[in-house]
Design a protein around this motif. Structure first.
Motif, PDB file in Angstrom:
ATOM      1  N   ARG A 101       0.899  -1.196  -0.249  1.00 47.00           N
ATOM      2  CA  ARG A 101      -0.067  -0.168   0.033  1.00 47.00           C
ATOM      3  C   ARG A 101       0.690   1.188   0.115  1.00 47.00           C
ATOM      4  O   ARG A 101       0.470   2.372  -0.721  1.00 47.00           O
ATOM      5  CB  ARG A 101      -0.894  -0.150   1.134  1.00 47.00           C
ATOM      6  CG  ARG A 101      -2.148  -0.849   1.058  1.00 47.00           C
ATOM      7  CD  ARG A 101      -2.900  -1.052   2.506  1.00 47.00           C
ATOM      8  NE  ARG A 101      -3.301   0.055   3.047  1.00 47.00           N
ATOM      9  CZ  ARG A 101      -4.737   0.397   2.692  1.00 47.00           C
ATOM     10  NH1 ARG A 101      -5.419  -0.284   1.917  1.00 47.00           N
ATOM     11  NH2 ARG A 101      -5.083   1.358   3.084  1.00 47.00           N
ATOM     12  N   GLU A 102       2.011   1.209   0.648  1.00 41.71           N
ATOM     13  CA  GLU A 102       2.778   2.265   0.831  1.00 41.71           C
ATOM     14  C   GLU A 102       3.907   2.437  -0.433  1.00 41.71           C
ATOM     15  O   GLU A 102       4.802   3.543  -0.274  1.00 41.71           O
ATOM     16  CB  GLU A 102       3.517   2.351   2.225  1.00 41.71           C
ATOM     17  CG  GLU A 102       2.473   2.675   3.267  1.00 41.71           C
ATOM     18  CD  GLU A 102       2.991   2.102   4.742  1.00 41.71           C
ATOM     19  OE1 GLU A 102       4.033   2.279   4.851  1.00 41.71           O
ATOM     20  OE2 GLU A 102       2.107   1.897   5.624  1.00 41.71           O
ATOM     21  N   ARG A 103       3.872   1.742  -1.251  1.00 36.15           N
ATOM     22  CA  ARG A 103       4.881   1.477  -2.331  1.00 36.15           C
ATOM     23  C   ARG A 103       6.329   1.370  -1.677  1.00 36.15           C
ATOM     24  O   ARG A 103       7.137   1.829  -2.298  1.00 36.15           O
ATOM     25  CB  ARG A 103       4.848   2.776  -3.145  1.00 36.15           C
ATOM     26  CG  ARG A 103       3.532   2.920  -3.781  1.00 36.15           C
ATOM     27  CD  ARG A 103       3.639   4.282  -4.682  1.00 36.15           C
ATOM     28  NE  ARG A 103       2.270   4.654  -4.939  1.00 36.15           N
ATOM     29  CZ  ARG A 103       1.929   5.879  -5.306  1.00 36.15           C
ATOM     30  NH1 ARG A 103       2.835   6.694  -5.489  1.00 36.15           N
ATOM     31  NH2 ARG A 103       0.624   6.087  -5.379  1.00 36.15           N
ATOM     32  N   ARG A 104       6.479   0.478  -0.505  1.00 36.98           N
ATOM     33  CA  ARG A 104       7.633   0.577   0.040  1.00 36.98           C
ATOM     34  C   ARG A 104       8.458  -0.919  -0.446  1.00 36.98           C
ATOM     35  O   ARG A 104       7.594  -1.844  -0.944  1.00 36.98           O
ATOM     36  CB  ARG A 104       7.590   0.200   1.577  1.00 36.98           C
ATOM     37  CG  ARG A 104       7.460   1.613   2.208  1.00 36.98           C
ATOM     38  CD  ARG A 104       7.554   1.634   3.622  1.00 36.98           C
ATOM     39  NE  ARG A 104       6.416   1.127   4.394  1.00 36.98           N
ATOM     40  CZ  ARG A 104       6.693  -0.196   5.035  1.00 36.98           C
ATOM     41  NH1 ARG A 104       7.312  -0.703   4.880  1.00 36.98           N
ATOM     42  NH2 ARG A 104       5.434  -0.734   5.458  1.00 36.98           N
ATOM     43  N   PRO A 105       9.683  -1.103  -0.369  1.00 32.58           N
ATOM     44  CA  PRO A 105      10.168  -2.441  -0.567  1.00 32.58           C
ATOM     45  C   PRO A 105       9.664  -3.493   0.160  1.00 32.58           C
ATOM     46  O   PRO A 105       9.326  -3.369   1.472  1.00 32.58           O
ATOM     47  CB  PRO A 105      12.008  -2.218  -0.501  1.00 32.58           C
ATOM     48  CG  PRO A 105      12.200  -0.808  -0.516  1.00 32.58           C
ATOM     49  CD  PRO A 105      10.830  -0.265  -0.107  1.00 32.58           C
ATOM     50  N   LEU A 106       9.345  -4.875  -0.350  1.00 33.74           N
ATOM     51  CA  LEU A 106       8.929  -5.754   0.337  1.00 33.74           C
ATOM     52  C   LEU A 106       9.906  -6.584   0.866  1.00 33.74           C
ATOM     53  O   LEU A 106      11.241  -6.474   0.354  1.00 33.74           O
ATOM     54  CB  LEU A 106       8.221  -6.778  -0.726  1.00 33.74           C
ATOM     55  CG  LEU A 106       7.035  -5.916  -1.547  1.00 33.74           C
ATOM     56  CD1 LEU A 106       6.442  -7.104  -2.620  1.00 33.74           C
ATOM     57  CD2 LEU A 106       6.046  -5.348  -0.722  1.00 33.74           C
ATOM     58  N   PHE A 177     -10.612  -0.820   4.362  1.00 33.70           N
ATOM     59  CA  PHE A 177      -9.449  -0.710   3.697  1.00 33.70           C
ATOM     60  C   PHE A 177      -8.985   0.557   2.703  1.00 33.70           C
ATOM     61  O   PHE A 177      -8.240   0.262   1.860  1.00 33.70           O
ATOM     62  CB  PHE A 177      -9.260  -2.065   2.815  1.00 33.70           C
ATOM     63  CG  PHE A 177      -9.337  -3.360   3.683  1.00 33.70           C
ATOM     64  CD1 PHE A 177      -8.426  -3.890   4.557  1.00 33.70           C
ATOM     65  CD2 PHE A 177     -10.696  -3.791   3.838  1.00 33.70           C
ATOM     66  CE1 PHE A 177      -8.748  -5.029   5.280  1.00 33.70           C
ATOM     67  CE2 PHE A 177     -10.765  -4.816   4.559  1.00 33.70           C
ATOM     68  CZ  PHE A 177     -10.024  -5.449   5.391  1.00 33.70           C
ATOM     69  N   ALA A 178      -9.624   1.723   2.800  1.00 38.87           N
ATOM     70  CA  ALA A 178      -9.629   2.642   2.126  1.00 38.87           C
ATOM     71  C   ALA A 178      -8.096   3.227   1.991  1.00 38.87           C
ATOM     72  O   ALA A 178      -7.462   3.019   3.152  1.00 38.87           O
ATOM     73  CB  ALA A 178     -10.445   3.791   2.576  1.00 38.87           C
ATOM     74  N   TRP A 179      -7.751   3.694   0.801  1.00 34.96           N
ATOM     75  CA  TRP A 179      -6.407   4.114   0.650  1.00 34.96           C
ATOM     76  C   TRP A 179      -6.352   5.751   0.031  1.00 34.96           C
ATOM     77  O   TRP A 179      -7.215   5.854  -0.940  1.00 34.96           O
ATOM     78  CB  TRP A 179      -5.874   3.194  -0.303  1.00 34.96           C
ATOM     79  CG  TRP A 179      -4.392   3.242  -0.506  1.00 34.96           C
ATOM     80  CD1 TRP A 179      -3.253   3.172   0.069  1.00 34.96           C
ATOM     81  CD2 TRP A 179      -3.891   3.782  -1.927  1.00 34.96           C
ATOM     82  NE1 TRP A 179      -2.250   3.481  -0.532  1.00 34.96           N
ATOM     83  CE2 TRP A 179      -2.592   3.981  -1.751  1.00 34.96           C
ATOM     84  CE3 TRP A 179      -4.509   4.373  -2.941  1.00 34.96           C
ATOM     85  CZ2 TRP A 179      -1.694   4.201  -2.997  1.00 34.96           C
ATOM     86  CZ3 TRP A 179      -3.643   4.790  -4.182  1.00 34.96           C
ATOM     87  CH2 TRP A 179      -2.449   4.710  -3.948  1.00 34.96           C
ATOM     88  N   GLU A 180      -5.711   6.368   0.692  1.00 35.68           N
ATOM     89  CA  GLU A 180      -5.599   7.846   0.148  1.00 35.68           C
ATOM     90  C   GLU A 180      -4.379   8.242  -0.560  1.00 35.68           C
ATOM     91  O   GLU A 180      -4.232   9.262  -0.846  1.00 35.68           O
ATOM     92  CB  GLU A 180      -5.640   8.843   1.403  1.00 35.68           C
ATOM     93  CG  GLU A 180      -6.711   8.574   2.237  1.00 35.68           C
ATOM     94  CD  GLU A 180      -8.113   8.962   1.466  1.00 35.68           C
ATOM     95  OE1 GLU A 180      -8.098   9.776   0.624  1.00 35.68           O
ATOM     96  OE2 GLU A 180      -9.033   8.268   1.560  1.00 35.68           O
ATOM     97  N   GLY A 181      -3.600   7.104  -0.880  1.00 36.00           N
ATOM     98  CA  GLY A 181      -2.439   7.397  -1.872  1.00 36.00           C
ATOM     99  C   GLY A 181      -1.283   7.322  -0.829  1.00 36.00           C
ATOM    100  O   GLY A 181      -1.244   7.521   0.477  1.00 36.00           O
ATOM    101  N   VAL A 182       0.007   7.749  -1.507  1.00 36.53           N
ATOM    102  CA  VAL A 182       1.127   7.927  -0.746  1.00 36.53           C
ATOM    103  C   VAL A 182       1.762   9.361  -1.281  1.00 36.53           C
ATOM    104  O   VAL A 182       1.973   9.571  -2.446  1.00 36.53           O
ATOM    105  CB  VAL A 182       2.161   6.951  -0.956  1.00 36.53           C
ATOM    106  CG1 VAL A 182       3.607   7.095  -0.352  1.00 36.53           C
ATOM    107  CG2 VAL A 182       1.818   5.547  -0.412  1.00 36.53           C
ATOM    108  N   ALA A 183       2.101  10.142  -0.328  1.00 38.17           N
ATOM    109  CA  ALA A 183       2.592  11.527  -0.488  1.00 38.17           C
ATOM    110  C   ALA A 183       3.850  11.402  -1.201  1.00 38.17           C
ATOM    111  O   ALA A 183       4.740  10.309  -0.911  1.00 38.17           O
ATOM    112  CB  ALA A 183       2.893  12.207   0.937  1.00 38.17           C
TER     113      ALA A 183
END
Length: 183
Positions: A101-106, A177-183
């Motif tokens: 969700r946070e676009r971080r490395p897995l 599970f709403a998501w507002e994106g990642v800044a």
């Protein structure tokens, strides 16, 4: 509003069988499908390509990694919420879901390679360089699976673009599970 949220009674006739199948699968008609039904061709195309993608050689979790890479890149709030719910239902680790969700490395190197490969395919319109292709293959994936990533991209580009264009809202079932994106 430009797009109509159809029911199976108001939708174009050709969209109704697909809508009924989706409603049976979820137990309700998701807003995205109700809005997409304006185009029976798009509704059918997504259902068919998604079925093909699901029957490939990538595992369920690997397909979800591909979907998350696309959904977060295209900022499809609905897709991120729905697939977060799906991974939670499937007992995926909260750490994995948060990273996706946070676009971080897995934390799993193989899954991270798949995520990076998917993003590279998006970024290069398929012209992935030899270094990225080699990393993908060295992680244990196959040339067939590289092409399955392309299938996933096609499938979920249809969905994410349609959801964004129609302004498809997050259904109540996915609201936690709403998501507002990642800044």
């Amino acid at each position: 509003m430009t797009f109509t949220a159809h029911t199976t009674a108001t939708a174009p006739t050709a969209a109704r069988p697909t809508m009924a199948a989706v409603e049976q699968q979820f137990g309700f008609l998701p807003a995205a499908t109700a809005l997409m039904a304006e185009s029976p061709e798009l509704t059918q195309a997504f259902a068919r390509t998604n079925a093909l993608f699901e029957h490939g050689t990538l595992s369920h979790l690997e397909r979800e990694v591909v979907v998350f890479a696309i959904a977060t890149r295209h900022e499809c709030h609905l897709c991120v919420a729905l697939h977060s719910a799906r991974l939670t239902r499937d007992a995926a680790s909260p750490e994995l879901i948060a990273a996706l969700r946070e676009r971080r490395p897995l934390g799993d190197p193989r899954l991270e390679t798949l995520r990076q490969f998917t993003l590279a395919v998006l970024d290069t319109a398929g012209a992935v360089d030899d270094v990225r292709m080699r990393a993908f293959l060295d992680a244990g994936f196959t040339p067939r699976q590289a092409l399955e990533v392309v299938l996933g991209l096609g499938t979920y580009t249809l969905s994410t673009f349609a959801n964004r264009m129609t302004g498809a809202p997050v259904d109540e079932a996915f609201a936690p599970f709403a998501w507002e994106g990642v800044a």
